[in-house]
Design a protein around this motif. Structure first.
Motif, PDB file in Angstrom:
ATOM      1  N   MET A  37      39.679  44.485  49.865  1.00  0.00           N
ATOM      2  CA  MET A  37      40.529  43.360  49.507  1.00  0.00           C
ATOM      3  C   MET A  37      40.943  43.540  48.045  1.00  0.00           C
ATOM      4  SD  MET A  37      39.571  39.292  49.420  1.00  0.00           S
ATOM      5  CE  MET A  37      38.171  39.529  48.340  1.00  0.00           C
ATOM      6  N   TYR A  38      42.119  43.020  47.719  1.00  0.00           N
ATOM      7  CA  TYR A  38      42.645  43.177  46.368  1.00  0.00           C
ATOM      8  C   TYR A  38      43.066  41.829  45.790  1.00  0.00           C
ATOM      9  CZ  TYR A  38      43.085  47.943  48.109  1.00  0.00           C
ATOM     10  OH  TYR A  38      42.836  49.176  48.668  1.00  0.00           O
ATOM     11  N   LEU A  39      43.100  41.777  44.465  1.00  0.00           N
ATOM     12  CA  LEU A  39      43.686  40.629  43.782  1.00  0.00           C
ATOM     13  C   LEU A  39      44.531  41.177  42.638  1.00  0.00           C
ATOM     14  CD1 LEU A  39      43.799  37.505  43.680  1.00  0.00           C
ATOM     15  CD2 LEU A  39      42.063  37.633  41.865  1.00  0.00           C
ATOM     16  N   GLN A  40      45.839  41.100  42.809  1.00  0.00           N
ATOM     17  CA  GLN A  40      46.762  41.498  41.742  1.00  0.00           C
ATOM     18  C   GLN A  40      46.975  40.297  40.839  1.00  0.00           C
ATOM     19  OE1 GLN A  40      48.254  44.543  41.053  1.00  0.00           O
ATOM     20  NE2 GLN A  40      48.917  43.517  39.172  1.00  0.00           N
ATOM     21  N   MET A  41      46.659  40.465  39.578  1.00  0.00           N
ATOM     22  CA  MET A  41      46.742  39.365  38.615  1.00  0.00           C
ATOM     23  C   MET A  41      47.778  39.718  37.550  1.00  0.00           C
ATOM     24  SD  MET A  41      42.702  38.394  38.198  1.00  0.00           S
ATOM     25  CE  MET A  41      42.318  39.898  37.321  1.00  0.00           C
ATOM     26  N   ASN A  42      48.831  38.934  37.485  1.00  0.00           N
ATOM     27  CA  ASN A  42      49.896  39.132  36.505  1.00  0.00           C
ATOM     28  C   ASN A  42      49.971  37.936  35.571  1.00  0.00           C
ATOM     29  OD1 ASN A  42      50.589  41.552  37.846  1.00  0.00           O
ATOM     30  ND2 ASN A  42      52.006  40.474  39.202  1.00  0.00           N
ATOM     31  N   SER A  43      50.657  38.127  34.448  1.00  0.00           N
ATOM     32  CA  SER A  43      50.856  37.043  33.478  1.00  0.00           C
ATOM     33  C   SER A  43      49.533  36.360  33.152  1.00  0.00           C
ATOM     34  CB  SER A  43      51.863  36.023  34.025  1.00  0.00           C
ATOM     35  OG  SER A  43      53.094  36.627  34.326  1.00  0.00           O
ATOM     36  N   LEU A  44      48.545  37.156  32.858  1.00  0.00           N
ATOM     37  CA  LEU A  44      47.207  36.619  32.617  1.00  0.00           C
ATOM     38  C   LEU A  44      47.164  35.756  31.362  1.00  0.00           C
ATOM     39  CD1 LEU A  44      45.183  39.730  33.713  1.00  0.00           C
ATOM     40  CD2 LEU A  44      44.837  37.413  34.586  1.00  0.00           C
ATOM     41  N   LYS A  45      46.336  34.726  31.437  1.00  0.00           N
ATOM     42  CA  LYS A  45      46.166  33.763  30.348  1.00  0.00           C
ATOM     43  C   LYS A  45      44.706  33.761  29.890  1.00  0.00           C
ATOM     44  CE  LYS A  45      49.528  30.712  32.606  1.00  0.00           C
ATOM     45  NZ  LYS A  45      49.758  29.341  33.160  1.00  0.00           N
ATOM     46  N   PRO A  46      44.440  33.338  28.679  1.00  0.00           N
ATOM     47  CA  PRO A  46      43.047  33.270  28.217  1.00  0.00           C
ATOM     48  C   PRO A  46      42.161  32.435  29.137  1.00  0.00           C
ATOM     49  CG  PRO A  46      44.522  33.068  26.357  1.00  0.00           C
ATOM     50  CD  PRO A  46      45.391  33.050  27.583  1.00  0.00           C
ATOM     51  N   GLU A  47      42.736  31.404  29.750  1.00  0.00           N
ATOM     52  CA  GLU A  47      41.939  30.555  30.638  1.00  0.00           C
ATOM     53  C   GLU A  47      41.592  31.234  31.963  1.00  0.00           C
ATOM     54  OE1 GLU A  47      44.822  29.779  29.094  1.00  0.00           O
ATOM     55  OE2 GLU A  47      46.103  28.502  30.370  1.00  0.00           O
ATOM     56  N   ASP A  48      42.123  32.428  32.202  1.00  0.00           N
ATOM     57  CA  ASP A  48      41.728  33.207  33.375  1.00  0.00           C
ATOM     58  C   ASP A  48      40.442  33.989  33.128  1.00  0.00           C
ATOM     59  OD1 ASP A  48      45.200  33.950  33.849  1.00  0.00           O
ATOM     60  OD2 ASP A  48      44.000  32.518  34.992  1.00  0.00           O
ATOM     61  N   THR A  49      39.961  33.972  31.903  1.00  0.00           N
ATOM     62  CA  THR A  49      38.725  34.676  31.569  1.00  0.00           C
ATOM     63  C   THR A  49      37.555  34.112  32.368  1.00  0.00           C
ATOM     64  OG1 THR A  49      39.465  35.236  29.332  1.00  0.00           O
ATOM     65  CG2 THR A  49      37.079  35.170  29.713  1.00  0.00           C
ATOM     66  N   ALA A  50      36.861  34.992  33.080  1.00  0.00           N
ATOM     67  CA  ALA A  50      35.750  34.567  33.941  1.00  0.00           C
ATOM     68  C   ALA A  50      35.147  35.805  34.598  1.00  0.00           C
ATOM     69  CB  ALA A  50      36.238  33.608  35.015  1.00  0.00           C
ATOM     70  N   VAL A  51      34.027  35.603  35.256  1.00  0.00           N
ATOM     71  CA  VAL A  51      33.505  36.606  36.180  1.00  0.00           C
ATOM     72  C   VAL A  51      34.132  36.319  37.538  1.00  0.00           C
ATOM     73  CG1 VAL A  51      31.482  37.602  37.276  1.00  0.00           C
ATOM     74  CG2 VAL A  51      31.345  36.821  34.904  1.00  0.00           C
ATOM     75  N   TYR A  52      34.726  37.334  38.124  1.00  0.00           N
ATOM     76  CA  TYR A  52      35.390  37.199  39.411  1.00  0.00           C
ATOM     77  C   TYR A  52      34.498  37.779  40.513  1.00  0.00           C
ATOM     78  CZ  TYR A  52      39.700  35.654  37.248  1.00  0.00           C
ATOM     79  OH  TYR A  52      40.646  34.915  36.569  1.00  0.00           O
ATOM     80  N   TYR A  53      34.312  36.997  41.563  1.00  0.00           N
ATOM     81  CA  TYR A  53      33.463  37.378  42.682  1.00  0.00           C
ATOM     82  C   TYR A  53      34.282  37.435  43.968  1.00  0.00           C
ATOM     83  CZ  TYR A  53      29.680  35.793  39.593  1.00  0.00           C
ATOM     84  OH  TYR A  53      28.819  35.606  38.539  1.00  0.00           O
ATOM     85  N   CYS A  54      33.946  38.355  44.837  1.00  0.00           N
ATOM     86  CA  CYS A  54      34.545  38.319  46.159  1.00  0.00           C
ATOM     87  C   CYS A  54      33.514  37.806  47.153  1.00  0.00           C
ATOM     88  CB  CYS A  54      35.107  39.672  46.589  1.00  0.00           C
ATOM     89  SG  CYS A  54      33.928  40.977  46.821  1.00  0.00           S
ATOM     90  N   ALA A  55      34.021  37.201  48.199  1.00  0.00           N
ATOM     91  CA  ALA A  55      33.186  36.617  49.237  1.00  0.00           C
ATOM     92  C   ALA A  55      33.739  36.985  50.604  1.00  0.00           C
ATOM     93  CB  ALA A  55      33.133  35.101  49.085  1.00  0.00           C
ATOM     94  N   ALA A  56      32.824  37.184  51.548  1.00  0.00           N
ATOM     95  CA  ALA A  56      33.209  37.504  52.924  1.00  0.00           C
ATOM     96  C   ALA A  56      32.540  36.517  53.866  1.00  0.00           C
ATOM     97  CB  ALA A  56      32.791  38.929  53.266  1.00  0.00           C
ATOM     98  N   ASP A  57      33.316  35.962  54.778  1.00  0.00           N
ATOM     99  CA  ASP A  57      32.814  35.018  55.770  1.00  0.00           C
ATOM    100  C   ASP A  57      33.096  35.587  57.159  1.00  0.00           C
ATOM    101  OD1 ASP A  57      34.228  32.319  53.821  1.00  0.00           O
ATOM    102  OD2 ASP A  57      32.257  33.265  53.664  1.00  0.00           O
ATOM    103  N   PRO A  58      32.137  36.325  57.734  1.00  0.00           N
ATOM    104  CA  PRO A  58      32.339  36.841  59.089  1.00  0.00           C
ATOM    105  C   PRO A  58      32.619  35.720  60.076  1.00  0.00           C
ATOM    106  CG  PRO A  58      30.461  37.906  58.061  1.00  0.00           C
ATOM    107  CD  PRO A  58      30.878  36.779  57.155  1.00  0.00           C
TER     108      PRO A  58
END
Length: 118
Positions: free
Chosen positions: A78-99
């Motif tokens: 899975m992918y997440l394309q992030m454009n026009s990033l802002k300082p408030e986007d700063t975080a730890v990003y996690y992926c999750a799967a729900d079978p």
């Protein structure tokens, strides 16, 4: 459980772009609803974007028009394309799967740090 490994995080200037990847290690990926979440310091974890097995997507209002979620079932990724990033986007990003879209079966990755700063 589905094992998930995120990658692609880093330091980027405001207005920049990053692409996150989430690789799944089991073939249950194709029957799992998938999502990206993030957690900033001192804040609760929040949904960023999600994609169903059929490809339908949903985004948090704060990222609509800037982020794009996608999945490649052939690559179990899975992918997440992030454009026009802002300082408030700063975080730890996690992926999750729900079978089977079953939240009780959810698996989490360990996360990847995204820092938006000049």
């Amino acid at each position: 459980q589905v094992q998930l490994v995120e990658s692609g995080g880093g330091l980027v200037q405001p207005g920049g772009s990053l692409r996150l990847s989430c690789a799944a290690t089991k073939t249950t990926f194709s029957i799992s609803a998938m999502g990206w979440y993030r957690q900033a310091p001192g804040k609760t974890r929040e949904l960023v974007a999600e994609v169903t097995t059929g490809g339908s997507t949903n985004y948090a209002d704060s990222v609509k028009g800037r982020f794009t979620i996608s999945r490649d079932n052939a690559k179990n990724t899975m992918y997440l394309q992030m454009n026009s990033l802002k300082p408030e986007d700063t975080a730890v990003y996690y992926c999750a799967a729900d079978p089977y879209s079953d939240l009780t079966l959810r698996s989490w990755g360990l996360g990847t740090q995204v820092t938006v700063s000049s």
